[in-house]
Design a protein around this motif. Structure first.
Motif, PDB file in Angstrom:
ATOM      1  N   PHE A  84     -28.585 -43.126 -10.633  1.00  0.00           N
ATOM      2  CA  PHE A  84     -27.362 -42.438 -10.228  1.00  0.00           C
ATOM      3  C   PHE A  84     -26.463 -42.399 -11.460  1.00  0.00           C
ATOM      4  N   ASP A  85     -26.276 -41.203 -12.012  1.00  0.00           N
ATOM      5  CA  ASP A  85     -25.491 -41.034 -13.237  1.00  0.00           C
ATOM      6  C   ASP A  85     -24.132 -40.448 -12.918  1.00  0.00           C
ATOM      7  N   MET A  86     -23.139 -40.890 -13.672  1.00  0.00           N
ATOM      8  CA  MET A  86     -21.790 -40.367 -13.526  1.00  0.00           C
ATOM      9  C   MET A  86     -21.281 -39.991 -14.915  1.00  0.00           C
ATOM     10  N   MET A  87     -20.777 -38.755 -15.013  1.00  0.00           N
ATOM     11  CA  MET A  87     -20.228 -38.270 -16.286  1.00  0.00           C
ATOM     12  C   MET A  87     -18.774 -37.887 -16.077  1.00  0.00           C
ATOM     13  N   ALA A  88     -17.939 -38.310 -17.023  1.00  0.00           N
ATOM     14  CA  ALA A  88     -16.522 -37.951 -16.956  1.00  0.00           C
ATOM     15  C   ALA A  88     -16.383 -36.441 -17.036  1.00  0.00           C
ATOM     16  N   ALA A  89     -15.341 -35.926 -16.418  1.00  0.00           N
ATOM     17  CA  ALA A  89     -15.086 -34.483 -16.445  1.00  0.00           C
ATOM     18  C   ALA A  89     -14.859 -34.028 -17.885  1.00  0.00           C
ATOM     19  N   ALA A 144     -12.890 -48.136 -10.499  1.00  0.00           N
ATOM     20  CA  ALA A 144     -12.875 -47.578  -9.137  1.00  0.00           C
ATOM     21  C   ALA A 144     -13.949 -46.508  -8.982  1.00  0.00           C
ATOM     22  N   GLN A 145     -14.176 -45.701 -10.013  1.00  0.00           N
ATOM     23  CA  GLN A 145     -15.208 -44.667  -9.950  1.00  0.00           C
ATOM     24  C   GLN A 145     -16.602 -45.297  -9.948  1.00  0.00           C
ATOM     25  N   ILE A 146     -16.784 -46.369 -10.712  1.00  0.00           N
ATOM     26  CA  ILE A 146     -18.073 -47.080 -10.702  1.00  0.00           C
ATOM     27  C   ILE A 146     -18.300 -47.683  -9.316  1.00  0.00           C
ATOM     28  N   GLN A 147     -17.259 -48.240  -8.718  1.00  0.00           N
ATOM     29  CA  GLN A 147     -17.377 -48.792  -7.362  1.00  0.00           C
ATOM     30  C   GLN A 147     -17.727 -47.700  -6.344  1.00  0.00           C
ATOM     31  N   MET A 148     -17.196 -46.477  -6.555  1.00  0.00           N
ATOM     32  CA  MET A 148     -17.530 -45.352  -5.676  1.00  0.00           C
ATOM     33  C   MET A 148     -19.048 -45.097  -5.727  1.00  0.00           C
ATOM     34  N   CYS A 149     -19.627 -45.187  -6.925  1.00  0.00           N
ATOM     35  CA  CYS A 149     -21.068 -44.971  -7.075  1.00  0.00           C
ATOM     36  C   CYS A 149     -21.871 -46.098  -6.421  1.00  0.00           C
ATOM     37  N   ILE A 150     -21.403 -47.323  -6.567  1.00  0.00           N
ATOM     38  CA  ILE A 150     -22.090 -48.457  -5.933  1.00  0.00           C
ATOM     39  C   ILE A 150     -22.033 -48.307  -4.413  1.00  0.00           C
ATOM     40  N   LYS A 151     -20.906 -47.859  -3.890  1.00  0.00           N
ATOM     41  CA  LYS A 151     -20.794 -47.611  -2.441  1.00  0.00           C
ATOM     42  C   LYS A 151     -21.762 -46.515  -2.019  1.00  0.00           C
ATOM     43  N   PHE A 152     -21.870 -45.437  -2.832  1.00  0.00           N
ATOM     44  CA  PHE A 152     -22.821 -44.367  -2.518  1.00  0.00           C
ATOM     45  C   PHE A 152     -24.232 -44.951  -2.405  1.00  0.00           C
ATOM     46  N   LEU A 153     -24.620 -45.774  -3.377  1.00  0.00           N
ATOM     47  CA  LEU A 153     -25.964 -46.351  -3.354  1.00  0.00           C
ATOM     48  C   LEU A 153     -26.131 -47.339  -2.194  1.00  0.00           C
ATOM     49  N   SER A 154     -25.064 -48.034  -1.830  1.00  0.00           N
ATOM     50  CA  SER A 154     -25.126 -48.933  -0.673  1.00  0.00           C
ATOM     51  C   SER A 154     -25.369 -48.149   0.613  1.00  0.00           C
ATOM     52  N   ASP A 155     -24.818 -46.934   0.675  1.00  0.00           N
ATOM     53  CA  ASP A 155     -24.935 -46.097   1.873  1.00  0.00           C
ATOM     54  C   ASP A 155     -26.161 -45.181   1.855  1.00  0.00           C
ATOM     55  N   LEU A 156     -26.937 -45.176   0.766  1.00  0.00           N
ATOM     56  CA  LEU A 156     -28.137 -44.354   0.663  1.00  0.00           C
ATOM     57  C   LEU A 156     -29.241 -44.979   1.517  1.00  0.00           C
ATOM     58  N   CYS A 209     -27.455 -39.840   2.961  1.00  0.00           N
ATOM     59  CA  CYS A 209     -26.387 -40.493   2.208  1.00  0.00           C
ATOM     60  C   CYS A 209     -25.020 -40.120   2.776  1.00  0.00           C
ATOM     61  N   SER A 210     -24.027 -40.869   2.358  1.00  0.00           N
ATOM     62  CA  SER A 210     -22.636 -40.541   2.649  1.00  0.00           C
ATOM     63  C   SER A 210     -22.025 -40.047   1.346  1.00  0.00           C
ATOM     64  N   LYS A 270     -12.417 -34.636 -11.748  1.00  0.00           N
ATOM     65  CA  LYS A 270     -13.178 -35.798 -11.276  1.00  0.00           C
ATOM     66  C   LYS A 270     -14.565 -35.800 -11.914  1.00  0.00           C
ATOM     67  N   PRO A 271     -15.209 -36.971 -11.991  1.00  0.00           N
ATOM     68  CA  PRO A 271     -16.536 -37.041 -12.625  1.00  0.00           C
ATOM     69  C   PRO A 271     -17.622 -36.326 -11.824  1.00  0.00           C
ATOM     70  N   MET A 272     -18.618 -35.840 -12.543  1.00  0.00           N
ATOM     71  CA  MET A 272     -19.807 -35.212 -11.969  1.00  0.00           C
ATOM     72  C   MET A 272     -20.834 -36.317 -11.732  1.00  0.00           C
ATOM     73  N   LEU A 273     -21.578 -36.214 -10.631  1.00  0.00           N
ATOM     74  CA  LEU A 273     -22.561 -37.222 -10.248  1.00  0.00           C
ATOM     75  C   LEU A 273     -23.955 -36.589 -10.169  1.00  0.00           C
TER      76      LEU A 273
END
Length: 186
Positions: free
Chosen positions: A152-157, A167-179, A43-44, A72-75
């Motif tokens: 892939f879960d994301m929790m606010a700090a 933007a944070q949800i898009q960061m997660c979608i990008k992570f999954l795109s790069d997995l 992953c990236s 920042k959120p925990m993943l």
């Protein structure tokens, strides 16, 4: 003069290609899984996040992706083979009933959630599950690939004044795109 211009243009293009390749960061290896075919995972990581693999075996893995900035959120990444979906290549191939079974896991305890669907940059369907409240503090993004359930879960700090952002949800979608699930030779 034309030859000099062509030579300079060729040199500029070659240097541009080298610069583009140099800026591509190496992906982080997560290890291998081997229940429905052997795959090496990589992953990236998002900027300023570090990876901590909590557990990994042939069936799947659990990883925490921690921010260097506590605001920042925990993943959390979970990849686990699910026998129910052993013949599902991608979530795109699932029936409405199968999608509802996944959604039911989020509502079985009476939680109110909002569900939407998006895609990775490769066209793989993603189920986006968020709290049905004004300020969203939790997002789960779910998909299935080659029989492996990916969540892939994301929790606010803790103590964050505002909820999770688009933007944070898009960061997660990008992570999954790069997995990457890279088939390993047996």
């Amino acid at each position: 003069m034309k030859k000099l211009f062509a030579l300079l243009l060729t040199l500029a293009l070659a240097l541009g290609c080298c610069a583009a390749l140099a800026e591509t960061p190496a992906k982080t290896e997560l290890g291998s899984i081997n229940m429905n075919g052997a795959f090496k995972l990589q992953c990236s990581l998002p900027d300023n996040y570090t990876l901590n693999i909590v557990s990994k075996d042939d069936e799947g893995l659990l990883a925490v992706i921690e921010p260097q900035d506590a605001s920042k959120p925990m993943l959390f990444l979970t990849i686990e083979f699910d026998e129910i979906y052993y013949d599902v290549k991608r979530m795109n191939d699932m029936t409405d009933e199968q999608l509802q079974q996944i959604l039911d896991t989020f509502t079985s305890e009476g939680d109110e959630v909002t569900v939407s669907y998006r895609e990775t940059s490769h066209g793989t369907k993603l189920m986006i599950v968020t709290e049905a409240v004004e300020s969203v503090d939790y997002v789960a993004i779910v998909s299935v690939y080659e029989g492996y359930m990916i969540e892939f879960d994301m929790m606010a700090a803790e103590g964050a004044e505002e909820g999770l952002t688009e933007a944070q949800i898009q960061m997660c979608i990008k992570f999954l795109s790069d997995l990457d699930f890279i088939p390993e030779e047996a």
